[in-house]
Scaffold this active site. Structure first.
Site, PDB file in Angstrom:
ATOM      1  N   SER A 291     -15.420  61.903  26.103  1.00  0.00           N
ATOM      2  CA  SER A 291     -14.919  61.446  27.390  1.00  0.00           C
ATOM      3  C   SER A 291     -13.505  61.967  27.621  1.00  0.00           C
ATOM      4  O   SER A 291     -12.789  62.293  26.665  1.00  0.00           O
ATOM      5  CB  SER A 291     -14.921  59.911  27.358  1.00  0.00           C
ATOM      6  OG  SER A 291     -14.721  59.405  28.635  1.00  0.00           O
ATOM      7  N   ASP A 292     -13.119  62.049  28.880  1.00  0.00           N
ATOM      8  CA  ASP A 292     -11.730  62.444  29.184  1.00  0.00           C
ATOM      9  C   ASP A 292     -11.259  61.704  30.433  1.00  0.00           C
ATOM     10  O   ASP A 292     -12.020  61.514  31.388  1.00  0.00           O
ATOM     11  CB  ASP A 292     -11.604  63.950  29.403  1.00  0.00           C
ATOM     12  CG  ASP A 292     -10.154  64.362  29.465  1.00  0.00           C
ATOM     13  OD1 ASP A 292      -9.516  64.453  28.391  1.00  0.00           O
ATOM     14  OD2 ASP A 292      -9.627  64.537  30.595  1.00  0.00           O
ATOM     15  N   THR A 293      -9.993  61.314  30.399  1.00  0.00           N
ATOM     16  CA  THR A 293      -9.419  60.532  31.514  1.00  0.00           C
ATOM     17  C   THR A 293      -8.123  61.172  31.999  1.00  0.00           C
ATOM     18  O   THR A 293      -7.269  61.537  31.170  1.00  0.00           O
ATOM     19  CB  THR A 293      -9.110  59.083  31.041  1.00  0.00           C
ATOM     20  OG1 THR A 293     -10.312  58.514  30.541  1.00  0.00           O
ATOM     21  CG2 THR A 293      -8.563  58.226  32.159  1.00  0.00           C
TER      22      THR A 293
END
Ligand SMILES: Cc1cn([C@H]2C[C@H](O)[C@@H](COP(=O)(O)OP(=O)(O)OP(=O)(O)O)O2)c(=O)[nH]c1=O
Length: 417
Positions: free
Chosen positions: A81-83
């Protein structure tokens, strides 16, 4: 199906969210130069709006994190995941130092940057976005992308619903890494409004920066920590802001998630194991023998057990023996009588007469002993049994031979005493 999820992340927030959802996972930290990859992407997509940029950048980064983990581990089920935070045309990753963290808070709270600050943030300025400041405060958008890689082998083992298969097939670039993995990639976005119209908030910001907690958070703040006090309104899922949109994950690919067993399930499995461990009790087939024989003891012979049928068998043998003995006694008496008669009337062949006496007594004895006494349990001595049997057979063979006469009988009995 017992497969563990590999979480390709070092983020403690992502771990705690997966734990919260009771998902069974292990972690791996993929080494990726996120800054260089982001710069390249911003150079390519220099004319898109910040919302689209948020989607593009996080998708690429999440996919590359998952792909790195797949190449390094070959795990069959990988989640990455990446934010990032997009605010007023700036792309806000993790602040490198306290100064950048402070400038980020200025952007997030709608304050104007001075020339120096704007200069420092130049590289992060990704697009010209209209400032969105409403009665709720300064708006910014948090984008979190999720990439799930699942090996084709593993996918084939799932009994997926038609709806899920169609959804997977409809995704762009579904098959990756030499077609070994099926890729599920999606982005979730949340809108956040921040306000800081009191000196109290300034203190919260300074304390937070001083704690160092800002350095591993996109935008330099955390919705789950004291900086939550700055947030006036959220549009969307709070877990998207925290880095892992768990609701969307379960909705889109929950069927592929391995869940931890609850205590009740573990206990029920233990009970099942205990039940399956119990060996069935094998009932002996016939009531005559009970055996402890095992395959290792091939020479084992079971101890005979006295039962009703075995006593009956014994009594019928006894009956035969007694009858035979009785017959012998009768023959003796008949011979005595015959000898007496011979003494007076001279010699006579008395074979049929003897036979007739013998048969009569046999019938009498048989009638007496027709009902065997089942209370008899003491077996006859084997030697006696053998002797009586031998006498009986010898006698019957002699009787049938033509050379045998009634006169020979006393001698025969004397000889075989
Ligand atoms: C905006 C915001 C971000 N964050 C965190 C989530 C992410 O961990 C981090 C964004 O950085 P990411 O690069 O997405 O993730 P990471 O480097 O922490 O972990 P990894 O790449 O190994 O998966 O910011 C919060 O915890 N709360 C928030 O409110």
């Amino acid at each position: 199906m017992s497969v563990q999820l590999l979480l390709a992340s070092s983020s403690p927030r992502r771990k705690s969210i997966l734990n919260l959802a009771q998902i069974d996972f292990v972690t791996y930290s993929p080494q990726l130069d996120e800054a260089t990859l982001t710069k390249r992407l911003l150079a390519i997509y220099n004319d898109v709006c910040q919302s689209a940029l948020g989607r593009i950048v996080t998708s690429e980064l999440a996919f590359h994190k998952a792909l790195t983990a797949a190449r390094m581990t070959s795990a069959p089920l990988i989640l990455a995941s990446d934010t990032i935070v997009m605010c007023r045309g700036y792309i806000l990753g993790k602040p490198n130092n306290a100064e950048i963290a402070r400038i980020m808070f200025k952007l997030l709270l709608g304050e104007t940057l001075n020339a120096d600050e704007a200069n420092i943030m130049q590289e992060a300025h990704a697009c010209n976005e209209e400032e969105c400041c409403s009665k709720f405060g300064q708006f910014h958008q948090v984008s979190t992308s999720v990439c799930l890689l699942i090996s084709k082998d593993l996918l084939n083992k799932f009994n997926l619903s038609k709806q899920t298969i169609e959804r997977i097939e409809a995704l762009p670039d579904t098959y990756v890494e030499k077609d070994n993995y099926v890729r599920i990639l999606f982005v979730e976005q949340a809108g956040v409004y921040m306000q800081a119209n009191s000196p109290l908030f300034t203190r919260i910001i300074e304390d937070y920066i001083a704690s160092g907690a800002c350095f591993d958070k996109a935008g330099g703040y955390a919705v789950q920590e004291q900086t939550a006090c700055l947030i006036n309104k959220i549009d969307g899922d709070v877990y998207t802001i925290m880095g892992l949109p768990i609701h969307a994950i379960l909705q889109k690919c929950g069927e592929l998630m391995p869940f931890k067993q609850t205590e009740a399930q573990v206990n029920s499995q233990r009970t099942q194991t205990r039940i399956s461990e119990i060996k069935p009790i094998v009932q002996p087939k016939a009531a005559t023998v009970e055996t402890n024989a095992t395959p290792e003891h091939d020479n084992y012979r079971p101890i005979p057990v006295r039962t009703k049928s075995s006593v009956a068998r014994f009594n019928s043998t006894l009956l035969q023996n007694l009858t035979s003995y009785n017959a012998t006694q009768n023959e003796k008496q008949a011979d005595k009588a015959h000898d007496k008669a011979n003494e007076t009337e001279g010699y006579q062949q008395a074979g049929p007469g003897l036979k007739s006496v013998e048969q009569t007594d046999f019938n009498k004895q048989s009638a007496k002993l027709a009902e065997p006494d089942l209370s008899l349990s003491k077996p006859i001595n084997t030697n006696e049994q053998e002797l009586v049997g031998a006498l009986k057979s010898k006698l019957s063979s002699l009787k049938s031979s033509s050379s045998f006469s009634q006169r020979d009988l006393p001698q025969f009995l004397k000889h075989n005493k």
